[in-house]
Design a protein around this motif. Structure first.
Motif, PDB file in Angstrom:
ATOM      1  N   LEU A   1       6.299  -0.593   6.275  1.00 31.09           N
ATOM      2  CA  LEU A   1       6.559  -1.265   5.004  1.00 31.09           C
ATOM      3  C   LEU A   1       5.423  -1.073   4.011  1.00 31.09           C
ATOM      4  O   LEU A   1       5.632  -1.136   2.806  1.00 31.09           O
ATOM      5  CB  LEU A   1       6.781  -2.761   5.232  1.00 31.09           C
ATOM      6  CG  LEU A   1       8.119  -3.182   5.813  1.00 31.09           C
ATOM      7  CD1 LEU A   1       8.140  -4.686   6.036  1.00 31.09           C
ATOM      8  CD2 LEU A   1       9.263  -2.785   4.923  1.00 31.09           C
ATOM      9  N   GLU A   2       4.227  -0.850   4.517  1.00 29.70           N
ATOM     10  CA  GLU A   2       3.059  -0.691   3.650  1.00 29.70           C
ATOM     11  C   GLU A   2       3.209   0.536   2.748  1.00 29.70           C
ATOM     12  O   GLU A   2       2.579   0.626   1.705  1.00 29.70           O
ATOM     13  CB  GLU A   2       1.785  -0.569   4.484  1.00 29.70           C
ATOM     14  CG  GLU A   2       1.574  -1.691   5.478  1.00 29.70           C
ATOM     15  CD  GLU A   2       1.031  -2.950   4.835  1.00 29.70           C
ATOM     16  OE1 GLU A   2       0.313  -2.853   3.841  1.00 29.70           O
ATOM     17  OE2 GLU A   2       1.360  -4.032   5.348  1.00 29.70           O
ATOM     18  N   ARG A   3       4.037   1.490   3.123  1.00 31.44           N
ATOM     19  CA  ARG A   3       4.177   2.717   2.335  1.00 31.44           C
ATOM     20  C   ARG A   3       5.156   2.577   1.170  1.00 31.44           C
ATOM     21  O   ARG A   3       5.237   3.455   0.329  1.00 31.44           O
ATOM     22  CB  ARG A   3       4.620   3.863   3.228  1.00 31.44           C
ATOM     23  CG  ARG A   3       3.548   4.273   4.199  1.00 31.44           C
ATOM     24  CD  ARG A   3       3.931   5.508   4.904  1.00 31.44           C
ATOM     25  NE  ARG A   3       2.826   5.956   5.746  1.00 31.44           N
ATOM     26  CZ  ARG A   3       2.797   7.108   6.330  1.00 31.44           C
ATOM     27  NH1 ARG A   3       3.802   7.946   6.198  1.00 31.44           N
ATOM     28  NH2 ARG A   3       1.784   7.454   7.086  1.00 31.44           N
ATOM     29  N   TYR A   4       5.916   1.498   1.136  1.00 36.90           N
ATOM     30  CA  TYR A   4       6.814   1.295   0.011  1.00 36.90           C
ATOM     31  C   TYR A   4       5.983   0.942  -1.213  1.00 36.90           C
ATOM     32  O   TYR A   4       5.214  -0.020  -1.201  1.00 36.90           O
ATOM     33  CB  TYR A   4       7.812   0.168   0.295  1.00 36.90           C
ATOM     34  CG  TYR A   4       8.931   0.566   1.221  1.00 36.90           C
ATOM     35  CD1 TYR A   4      10.035   1.245   0.731  1.00 36.90           C
ATOM     36  CD2 TYR A   4       8.888   0.239   2.560  1.00 36.90           C
ATOM     37  CE1 TYR A   4      11.066   1.606   1.571  1.00 36.90           C
ATOM     38  CE2 TYR A   4       9.914   0.595   3.417  1.00 36.90           C
ATOM     39  CZ  TYR A   4      11.007   1.277   2.914  1.00 36.90           C
ATOM     40  OH  TYR A   4      12.023   1.630   3.748  1.00 36.90           O
ATOM     41  N   GLN A   5       6.146   1.740  -2.263  1.00 36.70           N
ATOM     42  CA  GLN A   5       5.383   1.513  -3.479  1.00 36.70           C
ATOM     43  C   GLN A   5       6.146   2.064  -4.670  1.00 36.70           C
ATOM     44  O   GLN A   5       7.083   2.832  -4.526  1.00 36.70           O
ATOM     45  CB  GLN A   5       3.998   2.134  -3.379  1.00 36.70           C
ATOM     46  CG  GLN A   5       3.987   3.607  -3.056  1.00 36.70           C
ATOM     47  CD  GLN A   5       2.587   4.085  -2.723  1.00 36.70           C
ATOM     48  OE1 GLN A   5       1.624   3.359  -2.885  1.00 36.70           O
ATOM     49  NE2 GLN A   5       2.475   5.304  -2.268  1.00 36.70           N
ATOM     50  N   PHE A   6       5.722   1.663  -5.842  1.00 35.45           N
ATOM     51  CA  PHE A   6       6.348   2.078  -7.079  1.00 35.45           C
ATOM     52  C   PHE A   6       5.265   2.657  -7.972  1.00 35.45           C
ATOM     53  O   PHE A   6       4.189   2.070  -8.111  1.00 35.45           O
ATOM     54  CB  PHE A   6       7.011   0.859  -7.733  1.00 35.45           C
ATOM     55  CG  PHE A   6       7.606   1.139  -9.077  1.00 35.45           C
ATOM     56  CD1 PHE A   6       8.786   1.852  -9.192  1.00 35.45           C
ATOM     57  CD2 PHE A   6       6.982   0.697 -10.231  1.00 35.45           C
ATOM     58  CE1 PHE A   6       9.335   2.110 -10.435  1.00 35.45           C
ATOM     59  CE2 PHE A   6       7.534   0.946 -11.469  1.00 35.45           C
ATOM     60  CZ  PHE A   6       8.713   1.654 -11.585  1.00 35.45           C
TER      61      PHE A   6
ATOM     62  N   VAL B   1       5.473  -8.921  16.125  1.00 34.49           N
ATOM     63  CA  VAL B   1       6.931  -8.984  15.914  1.00 34.49           C
ATOM     64  C   VAL B   1       7.306  -8.256  14.626  1.00 34.49           C
ATOM     65  O   VAL B   1       8.272  -7.486  14.594  1.00 34.49           O
ATOM     66  CB  VAL B   1       7.423 -10.450  15.880  1.00 34.49           C
ATOM     67  CG1 VAL B   1       8.845 -10.542  15.367  1.00 34.49           C
ATOM     68  CG2 VAL B   1       7.326 -11.067  17.250  1.00 34.49           C
ATOM     69  N   VAL B   2       6.533  -8.456  13.566  1.00 34.48           N
ATOM     70  CA  VAL B   2       6.821  -7.776  12.296  1.00 34.48           C
ATOM     71  C   VAL B   2       6.650  -6.268  12.457  1.00 34.48           C
ATOM     72  O   VAL B   2       7.508  -5.488  12.026  1.00 34.48           O
ATOM     73  CB  VAL B   2       5.939  -8.331  11.168  1.00 34.48           C
ATOM     74  CG1 VAL B   2       6.026  -7.462   9.920  1.00 34.48           C
ATOM     75  CG2 VAL B   2       6.338  -9.748  10.843  1.00 34.48           C
ATOM     76  N   GLU B   3       5.557  -5.854  13.081  1.00 30.26           N
ATOM     77  CA  GLU B   3       5.301  -4.422  13.225  1.00 30.26           C
ATOM     78  C   GLU B   3       6.224  -3.760  14.244  1.00 30.26           C
ATOM     79  O   GLU B   3       6.609  -2.608  14.086  1.00 30.26           O
ATOM     80  CB  GLU B   3       3.846  -4.191  13.619  1.00 30.26           C
ATOM     81  CG  GLU B   3       2.864  -4.528  12.521  1.00 30.26           C
ATOM     82  CD  GLU B   3       1.417  -4.436  12.973  1.00 30.26           C
ATOM     83  OE1 GLU B   3       1.162  -3.934  14.091  1.00 30.26           O
ATOM     84  OE2 GLU B   3       0.548  -4.897  12.217  1.00 30.26           O
ATOM     85  N   GLY B   4       6.591  -4.490  15.303  1.00 27.57           N
ATOM     86  CA  GLY B   4       7.396  -3.890  16.355  1.00 27.57           C
ATOM     87  C   GLY B   4       8.891  -4.028  16.177  1.00 27.57           C
ATOM     88  O   GLY B   4       9.654  -3.222  16.710  1.00 27.57           O
ATOM     89  N   VAL B   5       9.347  -5.036  15.422  1.00 27.43           N
ATOM     90  CA  VAL B   5      10.789  -5.257  15.280  1.00 27.43           C
ATOM     91  C   VAL B   5      11.237  -5.115  13.828  1.00 27.43           C
ATOM     92  O   VAL B   5      12.161  -4.348  13.526  1.00 27.43           O
ATOM     93  CB  VAL B   5      11.185  -6.657  15.822  1.00 27.43           C
ATOM     94  CG1 VAL B   5      12.651  -6.925  15.608  1.00 27.43           C
ATOM     95  CG2 VAL B   5      10.833  -6.777  17.292  1.00 27.43           C
TER      96      VAL B   5
ATOM     97  N   SER C   1       6.003  -7.113   3.440  1.00 29.74           N
ATOM     98  CA  SER C   1       5.555  -7.288   4.824  1.00 29.74           C
ATOM     99  C   SER C   1       4.865  -8.637   5.010  1.00 29.74           C
ATOM    100  O   SER C   1       5.133  -9.361   5.976  1.00 29.74           O
ATOM    101  CB  SER C   1       4.609  -6.153   5.213  1.00 29.74           C
ATOM    102  OG  SER C   1       4.111  -6.343   6.508  1.00 29.74           O
ATOM    103  N   ALA C   2       3.980  -8.996   4.083  1.00 25.97           N
ATOM    104  CA  ALA C   2       3.277 -10.282   4.176  1.00 25.97           C
ATOM    105  C   ALA C   2       4.258 -11.445   4.024  1.00 25.97           C
ATOM    106  O   ALA C   2       4.142 -12.459   4.716  1.00 25.97           O
ATOM    107  CB  ALA C   2       2.184 -10.367   3.121  1.00 25.97           C
TER     108      ALA C   2
ATOM    109  N   ASN D   1       9.613  -4.002  10.969  1.00 20.13           N
ATOM    110  CA  ASN D   1       9.304  -2.740  10.309  1.00 20.13           C
ATOM    111  C   ASN D   1      10.227  -1.608  10.752  1.00 20.13           C
ATOM    112  O   ASN D   1      10.699  -0.850   9.905  1.00 20.13           O
ATOM    113  CB  ASN D   1       7.841  -2.363  10.515  1.00 20.13           C
ATOM    114  CG  ASN D   1       6.912  -3.183   9.646  1.00 20.13           C
ATOM    115  OD1 ASN D   1       7.347  -3.931   8.780  1.00 20.13           O
ATOM    116  ND2 ASN D   1       5.617  -3.050   9.882  1.00 20.13           N
ATOM    117  N   PRO D   2      10.516  -1.439  12.043  1.00 18.17           N
ATOM    118  CA  PRO D   2      11.455  -0.367  12.414  1.00 18.17           C
ATOM    119  C   PRO D   2      12.871  -0.573  11.861  1.00 18.17           C
ATOM    120  O   PRO D   2      13.544   0.389  11.490  1.00 18.17           O
ATOM    121  CB  PRO D   2      11.461  -0.408  13.943  1.00 18.17           C
ATOM    122  CG  PRO D   2      10.151  -0.979  14.312  1.00 18.17           C
ATOM    123  CD  PRO D   2       9.846  -1.969  13.231  1.00 18.17           C
TER     124      PRO D   2
END
Length: 182
Positions: free
Chosen positions: A57-62, A40-44, A89-90, A46-47
């Protein structure tokens, strides 16, 4: 040999306790449920979040220390990065899991327990308001009175028997009022 059997019997008793079996079932259900929540997190989720940025979401970084260079695979080549997207994400996965568990499992179970407790309280109040003499005691009292009536010829105790049956149904203890006359 008996010590080994004692240990095995203790181990069997430990495994057969309700807590261990319930815990094993919870772990298996939790593992299966985690797959559903992750999809659900990856399919709904995250998009939806990805509509304003990267789809993952894993690509968001500072970048904490410049210069930060990241490959297309997401590996940091130079610099220090804080990957707040994976934390987000977690956190979303945890919140969705907690909400589903609460609304689909805990809330219905609490409602069921409330209904059961209310039913038990009503039954207890009814039992306290209407104390009924046990059937076995009433039957034994009738047998005793019948035997007394047979022993004395049946005439003297017929009236006592009738009065005792009448008082037994009204709630007083049969046999206590004419004990000295017998």
């Amino acid at each position: 040999m008996s010590e080994k059997q004692g240990v095995l019997a203790g181990f069997k008793a430990f495994l057969m306790r309700g807590n261990v079996v319930e815990l094993a079932v919870a772990v298996v259900i939790g593992a299966a449920f985690t797959k559903i929540v992750n999809s659900v997190v990856e399919g709904v989720i995250n998009p939806v979040v990805g509509s304003i940025g990267p789809k993952d979401l894993e690509r968001y970084q500072f970048c904490l220390q410049s210069p930060c260079e990241v490959t297309e695979a997401g590996e940091v080549v130079t610099g220090i990065t804080i990957k707040w997207g994976s934390v987000l994400s977690a956190s979303l996965t945890f919140l969705i899991t907690a909400a589903v568990v609460y609304f689909l499992m805990i809330l219905p179970m609490n409602k069921f327990k409330e209904r059961l407790d209310a039913k038990n309280a009503a039954e207890a109040a009814e039992a306290a308001a209407n104390p009924v003499e046990k059937t076995e005691v009433r039957l034994l009292t009738e047998i005793r009175d019948a035997l007394l009536a047979q022993r004395d010829g049946g005439t003297a105790h017929a009236a006592v028997l009738a009065s005792r049956l009448g008082t037994a149904e009204s709630g007083s203890r049969p046999g206590s009022e004419d004990r000295s006359k017998s």
